[in-house]
Design an enzyme around this catalytic site. Structure first.
Site, PDB file in Angstrom:
ATOM      1  N   THR A  49     -18.341  30.590  49.623  1.00  0.00           N
ATOM      2  CA  THR A  49     -19.680  30.474  50.001  1.00  0.00           C
ATOM      3  C   THR A  49     -20.545  31.910  49.969  1.00  0.00           C
ATOM      4  OG1 THR A  49     -18.963  30.759  52.365  1.00  0.00           O
ATOM      5  CG2 THR A  49     -19.658  28.433  51.723  1.00  0.00           C
ATOM      6  N   ASP A  50     -19.678  33.003  49.869  1.00  0.00           N
ATOM      7  CA  ASP A  50     -20.392  34.187  49.922  1.00  0.00           C
ATOM      8  C   ASP A  50     -21.121  34.702  48.700  1.00  0.00           C
ATOM      9  OD1 ASP A  50     -17.893  34.993  48.624  1.00  0.00           O
ATOM     10  OD2 ASP A  50     -17.759  36.879  49.635  1.00  0.00           O
ATOM     11  N   SER A  78      -0.875  58.206  46.738  1.00  0.00           N
ATOM     12  CA  SER A  78      -0.931  57.061  47.699  1.00  0.00           C
ATOM     13  C   SER A  78       0.491  56.572  47.959  1.00  0.00           C
ATOM     14  CB  SER A  78      -1.285  55.679  46.562  1.00  0.00           C
ATOM     15  OG  SER A  78      -0.952  54.635  47.064  1.00  0.00           O
ATOM     16  N   GLY A 118      -2.616  42.995  47.568  1.00  0.00           N
ATOM     17  CA  GLY A 118      -2.896  41.910  46.761  1.00  0.00           C
ATOM     18  C   GLY A 118      -2.568  40.480  47.206  1.00  0.00           C
ATOM     19  N   GLY A 128      -4.257  38.858  49.636  1.00  0.00           N
ATOM     20  CA  GLY A 128      -5.530  38.046  50.132  1.00  0.00           C
ATOM     21  C   GLY A 128      -5.911  38.300  51.333  1.00  0.00           C
ATOM     22  N   LEU A 129      -5.548  39.581  52.051  1.00  0.00           N
ATOM     23  CA  LEU A 129      -6.306  40.048  53.040  1.00  0.00           C
ATOM     24  C   LEU A 129      -7.143  41.383  53.104  1.00  0.00           C
ATOM     25  CD1 LEU A 129      -3.038  39.760  55.523  1.00  0.00           C
ATOM     26  CD2 LEU A 129      -4.863  38.202  55.125  1.00  0.00           C
ATOM     27  N   GLU A 167     -16.639  47.526  43.770  1.00  0.00           N
ATOM     28  CA  GLU A 167     -15.717  46.374  43.213  1.00  0.00           C
ATOM     29  C   GLU A 167     -16.144  45.753  42.275  1.00  0.00           C
ATOM     30  OE1 GLU A 167     -12.892  45.184  45.960  1.00  0.00           O
ATOM     31  OE2 GLU A 167     -12.196  43.797  44.586  1.00  0.00           O
ATOM     32  N   ASP A 178     -15.930  40.636  52.239  1.00  0.00           N
ATOM     33  CA  ASP A 178     -14.571  41.467  52.701  1.00  0.00           C
ATOM     34  C   ASP A 178     -15.062  42.841  53.128  1.00  0.00           C
ATOM     35  OD1 ASP A 178     -13.560  39.118  51.464  1.00  0.00           O
ATOM     36  OD2 ASP A 178     -12.710  40.222  49.785  1.00  0.00           O
TER      37      ASP A 178
END
Ligand code: GLA
Length: 373
Positions: free
Chosen positions: A34-35, A66, A115, A117-118, A153, A165
């Site tokens: 929806t965003d 990293s 990667g 989904g969080l 992004e 996010d």
């Protein structure tokens, strides 16, 4: 934590860090896809995220180490080469922050599954945007840092995600869900029920919603909006439509676009309903709404998979679970379940082979260390 990161930084770069920032990952309780349609979302920041440790560099050199992916990158400050690597997130943030072209030494560390989904990428962008803002005393507000991270992004890395996010990582509140209207970015907080916690179940499927599939859904939503505008020219977003308008415009839409629009319109209603039921403490209705939300994601928006549907059903059927659904972009990643507190062990034994994260809604991005003096 801080001491461990400080030591790692010293061993990598041979100097004391100037500051450490942290930004959490997020999980979305409801309001999926929806965003980017001007709709409602209800995410929460979780207890895991990305740490950025930073100090002045040598001359104009930017050096990044990293921790998690064991990589090293270097480039010249003031230049923004696109390399298709994790450094692109940082270069995007530096570019849109209009940061001075000064050398930096940077250590990145994250306890989020990358990667999965969080929102590992949004948490990296936010933690870095915050660190840069602090280091160069740019004085930007959190909302501006959200915009910078989102542009990094969308425009620099090229993943056309919505605003949820970055917003959740930057503006969440401990113990609350963030009820955000993505059309005008107004928001408020919904207290999370004291007897529940969030259980995030890894589906084990890492078929990442590639940007092509994600962008395809965006395109289908755009087609639906275009068809609606033939009858309702003033309609700004898909979320401004209601069921009646959808039915009226159905003859001008292909079946796929229609289904996507049905999901978006009904999902917005479910977000509002869930907020109401959470506020009134009606967990029975919360459970029902979560179920409908998953069904819509699976049947109308078609971003689930049969094995995910089965797992959601199994989790939902547990007597101490008050609703479960696939969360995030789809095609894998995590299932969110609202779990009765104290049932963590029973839940784990039920799902023996699954990796599960238990968390309460946590606070948002912040500076966690600043070198004295
Ligand atoms: C991804 C995107 C978000 C949102 C979700 C689906 O996580 O990054 O902006 O669109 O998918 O709700």
């Amino acid at each position: 934590m801080i001491e461990g990161l400080r030591r790692k930084f010293i061993s990598r770069f041979g100097k004391e860090p100037s500051l450490i920032s942290f930004a959490p990952g997020r999980v979305n309780v409801i309001g999926e896809h929806t965003d980017y349609n001007g709709g409602f979302v209800l995410p929460a920041a979780i207890g895991k995220g990305t740490y950025v440790v930073l100090a002045p560099g040598e001359g104009k050199k930017i050096r990044v180490s990293s921790e998690n992916i064991g990589r090293w990158e270097e480039w010249e400050a003031g230049q923004y080469p696109k390399r298709g690597s994790f450094g692109d997130y940082l270069r995007g943030v530096l570019l849109y922050s209009r940061a001075p072209a000064v050398g930096l030494d940077i250590l990145l560390s994250s306890d989020l599954p990358i990667g999965g989904g969080l929102s590992s990428s949004a948490s990296l962008e936010m933690a870095f945007a915050l660190a840069v803002n602090e280091f160069f005393s740019l004085g930007r507000r959190m909302e501006e840092l959200v915009e910078i991270s989102h542009r990094a992004e969308n425009e620099f890395v090229g993943v056309k995600c919505g605003i949820m996010d970055q917003f959740a990582s930057a503006l969440s509140r401990e113990g609350h869900l963030l009820f955000l209207n993505t059309k005008n970015l107004s928001y408020n907080f919904v207290p999370f029920p004291g007897n529940l916690l969030l259980a995030l179940v890894d589906t084990g499927i890492r078929r990442r919603l590639s940007s092509s599939q994600y962008n395809q859904r965006r395109e289908e939503c755009r087609r639906a909006l275009q068809a609606l505008r033939r009858l309702f020219p003033d309609l700004e977003t898909l979320s401004d439509a209601d069921e009646e308008m959808l039915l009226a415009a159905r003859p001008y839409m292909d079946e796929v676009a229609y289904k996507r629009a049905v999901h978006v319109v009904s999902e917005n209603q479910r977000v509002e309903a869930l907020v109401e039921f959470l506020r009134s403490g009606d967990l029975c209705m919360v459970e029902k709404i979560m179920k409908l939300a998953h069904l819509s994601l699976s049947e109308d928006f078609e971003v689930s998979l049969p094995q995910i549907d089965r797992l959601v059903e199994k989790i939902s059927s547990l007597p101490y679970v008050y609703g479960a659904r696939l969360t995030g972009a789809g095609f894998g990643g995590y299932i969110i379940a609202l779990l009765l507190r104290g049932k963590e062990k029973t839940f784990l034994s039920e799902l023996s082979t699954r990796h599960v994260i238990f968390t309460l809604p946590r606070g948002s991005a912040r500076i966690i260390y600043s070198r004295p003096g």
